[in-house]
Design an enzyme around this catalytic site. Structure first.
Site, PDB file in Angstrom:
ATOM      1  N   ASP A   1      -2.844   6.213  -0.691  1.00 10.55           N
ATOM      2  CA  ASP A   1      -3.245   4.811  -1.246  1.00 10.55           C
ATOM      3  C   ASP A   1      -4.887   5.369  -1.782  1.00 10.55           C
ATOM      4  OD1 ASP A   1      -2.834   2.520   0.536  1.00 10.55           O
ATOM      5  OD2 ASP A   1      -2.106   4.931   2.146  1.00 10.55           O
TER       6      ASP A   1
ATOM      7  N   ASN B   1      -2.768  -0.179   3.890  1.00 12.85           N
ATOM      8  CA  ASN B   1      -1.710  -0.651   3.961  1.00 12.85           C
ATOM      9  C   ASN B   1      -1.510  -1.632   5.070  1.00 12.85           C
ATOM     10  OD1 ASN B   1       0.766  -0.926   4.748  1.00 12.85           O
ATOM     11  ND2 ASN B   1       1.638  -0.212   2.074  1.00 12.85           N
TER      12      ASN B   1
ATOM     13  N   GLU C   1       1.205  -4.888   1.855  1.00 13.63           N
ATOM     14  CA  GLU C   1       2.002  -4.711   2.620  1.00 13.63           C
ATOM     15  C   GLU C   1       1.804  -6.082   3.308  1.00 13.63           C
ATOM     16  OE1 GLU C   1       6.257  -2.377   3.887  1.00 13.63           O
ATOM     17  OE2 GLU C   1       4.524  -0.953   3.614  1.00 13.63           O
TER      18      GLU C   1
ATOM     19  N   ASP D   1      -2.839   0.896  -2.125  1.00 18.42           N
ATOM     20  CA  ASP D   1      -0.969   1.375  -1.978  1.00 18.42           C
ATOM     21  C   ASP D   1       0.254   2.179  -2.884  1.00 18.42           C
ATOM     22  OD1 ASP D   1       1.237   3.132  -1.462  1.00 18.42           O
ATOM     23  OD2 ASP D   1       1.706   1.461   0.949  1.00 18.42           O
TER      24      ASP D   1
ATOM     25  N   ASN E   1       2.261   5.127  -3.613  1.00 19.29           N
ATOM     26  CA  ASN E   1       3.460   5.004  -3.943  1.00 19.29           C
ATOM     27  C   ASN E   1       3.461   5.984  -4.431  1.00 19.29           C
ATOM     28  OD1 ASN E   1       4.217   3.778  -1.151  1.00 19.29           O
ATOM     29  ND2 ASN E   1       4.702   2.061  -2.296  1.00 19.29           N
TER      30      ASN E   1
ATOM     31  N   ASP F   1       1.770   2.176   9.800  1.00 20.75           N
ATOM     32  CA  ASP F   1       2.075   4.039   9.153  1.00 20.75           C
ATOM     33  C   ASP F   1       0.793   4.527   8.339  1.00 20.75           C
ATOM     34  OD1 ASP F   1       3.134   2.228   6.913  1.00 20.75           O
ATOM     35  OD2 ASP F   1       5.543   3.317   7.286  1.00 20.75           O
ATOM     36  N   HIS F   2      -0.148   4.050   8.232  1.00 22.12           N
ATOM     37  CA  HIS F   2      -1.468   3.695   6.886  1.00 22.12           C
ATOM     38  C   HIS F   2      -2.056   3.935   7.502  1.00 22.12           C
ATOM     39  CE1 HIS F   2       0.790   3.117   2.968  1.00 22.12           C
ATOM     40  NE2 HIS F   2       1.873   2.922   3.453  1.00 22.12           N
TER      41      HIS F   2
END
Length: 268
Positions: free
Chosen positions: A218, A7, A34, A147, A149, A247-248
């Site tokens: 992920d 991501n 993303e 991802d 989530n 942030d991943h």
């Protein structure tokens, strides 16, 4: 073959991070999420100069997914997850690469829950479960990467008691993930790291990365014919510490046609 999911949290704003990681890690196939870029804004020239063919499904400012293949062109199977023709969010793309089906997905966040966003997440997850069953019935090698989530277990989240009511950890979402794996899909990272707190996401706030206050969002799920070929899996967590990083961090697996090798564990 090395397959990764990442991501990128804005492909154009973090293009230098992506290109550096591609050069250092040299994955054969990459699923990106993303993108936060319309189709015309995908940096195809830079990706091709890095040695990758690409397919993408973009959306201005939000969502967006892509599949990259080193030294080859992925062959498009579908853009968009079947089940709701009116759904225009760019969250799913599927391609054929070297005899495998690669499905790249970005499952909705769903917060706040309950609410319309959580209802959409549940519907999207149900559509994924249904489509995954169809893919599995084809009896071809398939990777479902992206991802999701969702943190499937308490081992996948720092301080799970704080996430009880969050859309990433609610029982309904975890149950949907387990319904998916119950079809026969193998959670590659958890299979080779059964007892480790292995994270792929660290928030930007409260020094989460420095404290290792992370989440495993992920995932790479393997169809039954691919699971015996799994020989390594890990997270390139050092990437999260780079300048202007997502942030991943990238999660990855290695597959081999040979079945004689014993799986090895690796986490970076």
């Amino acid at each position: 073959m090395k397959i990764a999911t990442f991501n990128v949290n804005g492909i154009n704003g973090r293009l230098a991070v992506l290109l550096r990681w591609l050069e250092e890690a040299r994955p054969d196939v990459v699923c990106l999420q993303e993108l936060k870029a319309a189709d015309a804004r995908f940096p195809i020239r830079a990706v091709e100069q890095a040695g990758y063919g690409a397919l993408w499904h973009g959306q201005k400012s939000w969502n967006g997914v892509a599949i990259l293949a080193r030294g080859r062109e992925p062959v498009l199977i579908r853009r968009g997850l079947p089940g709701e023709t009116e759904d225009r969010q760019a969250r799913y793309i599927e391609a054929a690469v070297e005899g495998m089906v690669i499905a790249c997905l970005y499952l909705p966040n769903g917060n706040p829950a309950p609410g319309p966003k959580f209802t959409y997440k549940q519907r999207w997850f149900a559509r994924l479960v249904a489509h995954a069953a169809e893919l599995k019935a084809l009896d071809v090698p398939v990777v479902l990467a992206g991802d999701y989530n969702v943190m499937p277990t308490e081992l996948d989240v720092y301080r799970p008691e704080r996430w009880t009511d969050d859309a990433l950890f609610r029982p309904e979402v975890r149950a949907a993930f387990h319904a998916l794996t119950a079809q026969g899909w193998t959670d590659a990272l958890r299979t080779l790291h059964p007892d480790e707190r292995l994270y792929t996401f660290w928030d930007y706030v409260r020094r989460a990365f420095e404290r290792d206050a992370g989440l495993r969002l992920d995932h790479l799920l393997l169809s039954p014919s691919l699971a015996p070929r799994l020989v390594a899996a890990g997270v390139d967590r050092a990437v999260r510490g780079w300048d202007k990083a997502s942030d991943h961090a990238p999660a990855w697996i290695e597959l081999t046609p040979a079945r004689s090798r014993r799986p090895r564990r690796k986490s970076e």
